[in-house]
Write a protein that holds these residues in place. Structure first.
Motif, PDB file in Angstrom:
ATOM      1  N   UNK A   1       5.687   2.789   5.746  1.00 27.99           N
ATOM      2  CA  UNK A   1       6.570   3.948   5.923  1.00 27.99           C
ATOM      3  C   UNK A   1       7.565   4.039   4.768  1.00 27.99           C
ATOM      4  N   UNK A   2       8.094   2.892   4.335  1.00 23.94           N
ATOM      5  CA  UNK A   2       9.024   2.902   3.215  1.00 23.94           C
ATOM      6  C   UNK A   2       8.389   3.438   1.949  1.00 23.94           C
ATOM      7  N   UNK A   3       7.141   3.047   1.694  1.00 29.30           N
ATOM      8  CA  UNK A   3       6.447   3.556   0.515  1.00 29.30           C
ATOM      9  C   UNK A   3       6.210   5.061   0.628  1.00 29.30           C
ATOM     10  N   UNK A   4       5.884   5.536   1.820  1.00 26.14           N
ATOM     11  CA  UNK A   4       5.667   6.974   2.011  1.00 26.14           C
ATOM     12  C   UNK A   4       6.959   7.749   1.789  1.00 26.14           C
ATOM     13  N   UNK A   5       8.073   7.196   2.244  1.00 25.63           N
ATOM     14  CA  UNK A   5       9.366   7.855   2.030  1.00 25.63           C
ATOM     15  C   UNK A   5       9.709   7.903   0.542  1.00 25.63           C
ATOM     16  N   UNK A   6       9.476   6.788  -0.150  1.00 24.02           N
ATOM     17  CA  UNK A   6       9.847   6.696  -1.563  1.00 24.02           C
ATOM     18  C   UNK A   6       8.954   7.549  -2.453  1.00 24.02           C
ATOM     19  N   UNK A   7       7.652   7.601  -2.149  1.00 23.73           N
ATOM     20  CA  UNK A   7       6.706   8.249  -3.054  1.00 23.73           C
ATOM     21  C   UNK A   7       6.239   9.615  -2.568  1.00 23.73           C
ATOM     22  N   UNK A   8       6.418   9.897  -1.285  1.00 21.78           N
ATOM     23  CA  UNK A   8       6.032  11.195  -0.759  1.00 21.78           C
ATOM     24  C   UNK A   8       4.559  11.495  -1.004  1.00 21.78           C
ATOM     25  N   UNK A   9       4.296  12.712  -1.463  1.00 23.51           N
ATOM     26  CA  UNK A   9       2.918  13.132  -1.716  1.00 23.51           C
ATOM     27  C   UNK A   9       2.418  12.819  -3.109  1.00 23.51           C
ATOM     28  N   UNK A  10       3.079  11.932  -3.813  1.00 25.38           N
ATOM     29  CA  UNK A  10       2.654  11.549  -5.167  1.00 25.38           C
ATOM     30  C   UNK A  10       1.231  10.988  -5.109  1.00 25.38           C
ATOM     31  N   UNK A  11       0.357  11.386  -6.054  1.00 24.28           N
ATOM     32  CA  UNK A  11      -1.020  10.863  -6.056  1.00 24.28           C
ATOM     33  C   UNK A  11      -1.098   9.347  -6.174  1.00 24.28           C
ATOM     34  N   UNK A  12      -0.006   8.709  -6.571  1.00 27.14           N
ATOM     35  CA  UNK A  12      -0.024   7.257  -6.734  1.00 27.14           C
ATOM     36  C   UNK A  12       0.174   6.526  -5.407  1.00 27.14           C
ATOM     37  N   UNK A  13       0.539   7.248  -4.348  1.00 20.32           N
ATOM     38  CA  UNK A  13       0.815   6.598  -3.059  1.00 20.32           C
ATOM     39  C   UNK A  13      -0.357   5.754  -2.554  1.00 20.32           C
ATOM     40  N   UNK A  14      -1.608   6.242  -2.603  1.00 24.84           N
ATOM     41  CA  UNK A  14      -2.707   5.390  -2.118  1.00 24.84           C
ATOM     42  C   UNK A  14      -2.807   4.048  -2.840  1.00 24.84           C
ATOM     43  N   UNK A  15      -2.505   4.023  -4.140  1.00 26.32           N
ATOM     44  CA  UNK A  15      -2.554   2.760  -4.883  1.00 26.32           C
ATOM     45  C   UNK A  15      -1.519   1.784  -4.350  1.00 26.32           C
ATOM     46  N   UNK A  16      -0.329   2.280  -4.052  1.00 24.75           N
ATOM     47  CA  UNK A  16       0.732   1.419  -3.541  1.00 24.75           C
ATOM     48  C   UNK A  16       0.410   0.951  -2.130  1.00 24.75           C
ATOM     49  N   UNK A  17      -0.171   1.826  -1.310  1.00 21.84           N
ATOM     50  CA  UNK A  17      -0.528   1.427   0.051  1.00 21.84           C
ATOM     51  C   UNK A  17      -1.650   0.392   0.039  1.00 21.84           C
ATOM     52  N   UNK A  18      -2.625   0.578  -0.846  1.00 25.26           N
ATOM     53  CA  UNK A  18      -3.701  -0.399  -0.951  1.00 25.26           C
ATOM     54  C   UNK A  18      -3.180  -1.752  -1.394  1.00 25.26           C
ATOM     55  N   UNK A  19      -2.284  -1.754  -2.372  1.00 23.59           N
ATOM     56  CA  UNK A  19      -1.679  -3.004  -2.819  1.00 23.59           C
ATOM     57  C   UNK A  19      -0.883  -3.650  -1.698  1.00 23.59           C
ATOM     58  N   UNK A  20      -0.164  -2.829  -0.926  1.00 18.66           N
ATOM     59  CA  UNK A  20       0.619  -3.366   0.189  1.00 18.66           C
ATOM     60  C   UNK A  20      -0.279  -4.009   1.235  1.00 18.66           C
ATOM     61  N   UNK A  21      -1.440  -3.413   1.493  1.00 25.11           N
ATOM     62  CA  UNK A  21      -2.362  -3.967   2.487  1.00 25.11           C
ATOM     63  C   UNK A  21      -2.842  -5.351   2.069  1.00 25.11           C
ATOM     64  N   UNK A  22      -3.230  -5.495   0.801  1.00 19.73           N
ATOM     65  CA  UNK A  22      -3.652  -6.818   0.318  1.00 19.73           C
ATOM     66  C   UNK A  22      -2.450  -7.762   0.264  1.00 19.73           C
ATOM     67  N   UNK A  23      -1.277  -7.211  -0.076  1.00 20.27           N
ATOM     68  CA  UNK A  23      -0.071  -8.029  -0.134  1.00 20.27           C
ATOM     69  C   UNK A  23       0.296  -8.635   1.203  1.00 20.27           C
ATOM     70  N   UNK A  24       0.037  -7.921   2.291  1.00 19.23           N
ATOM     71  CA  UNK A  24       0.317  -8.475   3.617  1.00 19.23           C
ATOM     72  C   UNK A  24      -0.530  -9.720   3.868  1.00 19.23           C
ATOM     73  N   UNK A  25      -1.792  -9.674   3.457  1.00 19.94           N
ATOM     74  CA  UNK A  25      -2.659 -10.838   3.614  1.00 19.94           C
ATOM     75  C   UNK A  25      -2.150 -11.994   2.756  1.00 19.94           C
ATOM     76  N   UNK A  26      -1.804 -11.702   1.513  1.00 21.71           N
ATOM     77  CA  UNK A  26      -1.296 -12.741   0.620  1.00 21.71           C
ATOM     78  C   UNK A  26      -0.031 -13.383   1.177  1.00 21.71           C
ATOM     79  N   UNK A  27       0.850 -12.585   1.753  1.00 23.97           N
ATOM     80  CA  UNK A  27       2.095 -13.124   2.309  1.00 23.97           C
ATOM     81  C   UNK A  27       1.808 -14.073   3.465  1.00 23.97           C
ATOM     82  N   UNK A  28       0.880 -13.684   4.350  1.00 21.04           N
ATOM     83  CA  UNK A  28       0.536 -14.543   5.488  1.00 21.04           C
ATOM     84  C   UNK A  28      -0.045 -15.867   4.997  1.00 21.04           C
ATOM     85  N   UNK A  29      -0.969 -15.797   4.035  1.00 22.31           N
ATOM     86  CA  UNK A  29      -1.611 -17.011   3.524  1.00 22.31           C
ATOM     87  C   UNK A  29      -0.579 -17.912   2.839  1.00 22.31           C
TER      88      UNK A  29
END
Length: 245
Positions: A86-114
């Protein structure tokens, strides 16, 4: 910025947080010795009582358990994922770069847990994060007709890699090269955003990590020589830097 976009991002983030726990299970059972860095020997010795032995496969190494850090509960992981997305969506809005940041965040969640569970940042996961963000940024640059912004992303990655590599090579450093490689990956989106977010992304993780270490020391949960993960601080610092855009 659409409220619907933020709500969808939050729901997607909650699902990503839950999925991160499941995906992380295949990595948390492997020996911590596969992570490069000077802290590995200390983790193995603390966990097993014998130098050079890998960490037990039944859960986080002793330092992590003693500090009360490890994989989140399902609810906690879902909440963290929802807040991050949600924070990334607020910060980036409809910017075409948003999917890249969300994808990185998804992998980042796994990395943080590990990393919290066993002080590891596996190369395949870091590589996946690099691939996701590189493809996403390239697509966003083409859609925006601004391929020159990729130069800023590459410069950011190079600067983050060089700075953290120097820190890792300092005598007595506890920074592992898994942290160095993750910092380089995070430098890609931060460099895309500009020099100010990049500078914050370089500084904030170490400030956050320092605060956490001081709090754990004050609470008696760790000793001064207890190895602790830096990956979650790197990811959190990059996220906070992105929110400033």
């Amino acid at each position: 910025m659409s409220g619907g976009l933020v709500a969808c991002a939050a729901l997607l983030g909650g699902a990503a947080g839950l999925a991160a726990l499941r995906v992380a299970r295949r990595w948390t059972g492997r020996p911590a010795s596969t992570r490069s860095g000077p802290a590995v020997g200390a983790v193995a010795s603390a966990a097993t009582g014998q130098p050079g032995r890998p960490v037990d496969r039944g859960g986080p190494p002793a330092p992590a358990r003693a500090a009360g850090i490890g994989p989140s509960t399902g609810l906690g992981a879902a909440v963290v994922g929802a807040v991050v997305f949600a924070g990334l969506a607020v910060a980036l809005g409809g910017d075409p770069v948003l999917p890249a940041f969300l994808g990185l965040a998804a992998v980042g969640l796994v990395l943080a847990v590990v990393d919290l569970a066993c002080l590891r940042l596996p190369d395949p996961l870091v590589g996946a994060a690099a691939l996701v963000v590189a493809v996403g940024l390239t697509g966003a640059a083409l859609l925006a007709g601004a391929p020159e912004r990729l130069l800023g992303a590459v410069a950011g990655a190079a600067l983050c890699f060089a700075g953290h590599a120097l820190l890792a090579l300092l005598p007595g450093s506890r920074l592992g090269f898994g942290d160095v490689k993750l910092a380089a990956v995070l430098g890609l989106p931060l460099g895309w955003l500009g020099w100010s977010p990049l500078a914050l992304g370089l500084l904030l993780p170490h400030l956050l990590n320092g605060v956490v270490v001081l709090a754990l020391l004050a609470a008696g949960r760790v000793r001064r020589d207890t190895p602790l993960p830096l990956g979650p601080a790197l990811l959190t610092g990059a996220w906070l830097a992105t929110l400033t855009t």
